[in-house]
Design a protein around this motif. Structure first.
Motif, short mmCIF file in Angstrom:
data_model
loop_
_atom_site.label_atom_id
_atom_site.label_comp_id
_atom_site.label_asym_id
_atom_site.label_seq_id
_atom_site.Cartn_x
_atom_site.Cartn_y
_atom_site.Cartn_z
N GLY A 144 1.06 -1.26 0.19
CA GLY A 144 0.05 -0.09 -0.35
C GLY A 144 0.51 1.10 -0.04
N ASN A 145 0.35 2.17 0.76
CA ASN A 145 1.09 3.18 0.75
C ASN A 145 1.53 3.74 2.25
N ALA A 146 2.35 3.25 2.47
CA ALA A 146 3.42 3.85 4.00
C ALA A 146 3.81 5.48 4.53
N THR A 147 2.23 5.93 4.83
CA THR A 147 2.95 7.37 5.07
C THR A 147 2.77 7.92 6.54
N PHE A 148 2.91 9.02 7.04
CA PHE A 148 3.11 9.48 8.57
C PHE A 148 1.49 8.56 9.04
N LEU A 149 0.60 9.49 8.12
CA LEU A 149 -0.37 9.38 8.84
C LEU A 149 -0.80 7.71 9.07
N LEU A 160 1.70 5.15 9.92
CA LEU A 160 2.82 4.92 11.06
C LEU A 160 2.26 4.47 12.54
N PRO A 161 1.86 5.04 13.32
CA PRO A 161 1.41 4.82 14.85
C PRO A 161 1.23 3.03 14.68
N HIS A 200 9.61 10.01 3.67
CA HIS A 200 10.45 10.63 5.03
C HIS A 200 10.43 9.59 5.94
N ALA A 201 9.12 9.90 6.60
CA ALA A 201 8.95 9.87 8.31
C ALA A 201 8.98 8.10 8.14
N CYS A 202 8.48 7.10 7.25
CA CYS A 202 7.61 6.10 7.15
C CYS A 202 8.96 4.95 8.18
N ALA A 220 11.45 5.87 10.39
CA ALA A 220 11.02 5.13 11.81
C ALA A 220 11.26 3.63 11.83
N LEU A 221 11.04 3.10 9.99
CA LEU A 221 11.13 1.64 10.20
C LEU A 221 12.48 1.20 10.72
N THR A 222 13.31 2.11 9.83
CA THR A 222 15.28 2.29 9.74
C THR A 222 15.16 1.82 11.40
N ASN A 223 14.94 2.98 12.05
CA ASN A 223 15.13 2.75 13.49
C ASN A 223 14.70 1.62 14.36
#
Length: 185
Positions: free
Chosen positions: A126-131, A133-134, A161-163, A166-169
């Motif tokens: 799908g589309n992984a966006t900051f919306l 992310l939680p 970028h935010a996702c 977060a996934l890298t972290n």
């Protein structure tokens, strides 16, 4: 233009002439508009707007597209309670927020093999966006603590970028806990 069609207009020329007549009268007789009470103009506007609302198709709209129905209702109420410009602006912002929420769907397919030596396979689609992310991080944190993880991001149409950060972290944190995490993109 919808009011024009309801009045019996049939051709494209009638739509153009309708706009031209409105422009001519507003430009030629601005003083006449000053004589008409503002409450009467507001009443005409509310009446015209009320006729444009699709009341007959409200129930099917509510059943099939609740988000659209909410945007329509909030916009209509905002126009009546605040003013036309701000009401339309509120409706536009609400529609943009609804569209952003709907287009940010992401789904994690999680496959946990029976063999403890095999990594848990997680495929994002799908589309992984900051919306979202939680939701993504909650699902990843619910994975078994003692298993390695293979996170496949190749099914994503969009990764903001935010996702990505977060996934890298998340992967780095789990690598520190002596679990192998492989990111596939």
């Amino acid at each position: 233009s919808a009011a024009n069609v309801q009045a019996g207009a049939r051709t494209k020329a009638s739509r153009v002439l309708h706009g031209v007549w409105l422009l001519v009268f507003a430009a030629a007789f601005p003083a006449a508009l000053g004589i008409v009470p503002v409450a009467a103009l507001a009443g005409v506007l509310i009446h015209a707007g009320w006729k444009l609302l699709p009341w007959k198709s409200w129930r099917p709209l509510w059943r099939e597209h609740r988000g659209e129905a909410v945007v329509l209702l909030v916009t209509a109420l905002a126009i009546v309670t605040v003013n036309m410009f701000e009401g339309v602006l509120i409706g536009l912002l609400l529609a943009i927020a609804k569209t952003a929420w709907e287009t940010s769907h992401v789904h994690l397919d999680i496959h946990t093999p029976d063999d403890d030596g095999q990594p848990v396979l997680v495929r994002a689609v799908g589309n992984a966006t900051f919306l979202r992310l939680p939701k993504i991080l909650d699902q990843l944190d619910a994975l078994p603590d003692h298993r390695d993880v293979e996170l496949d991001l190749s099914g994503l149409r969009h990764l903001d970028h935010a996702c990505e950060a977060a996934l890298t972290n998340w992967a780095e944190q789990h690598r520190r806990s002596l679990r192998a995490v492989e990111l596939v993109s």
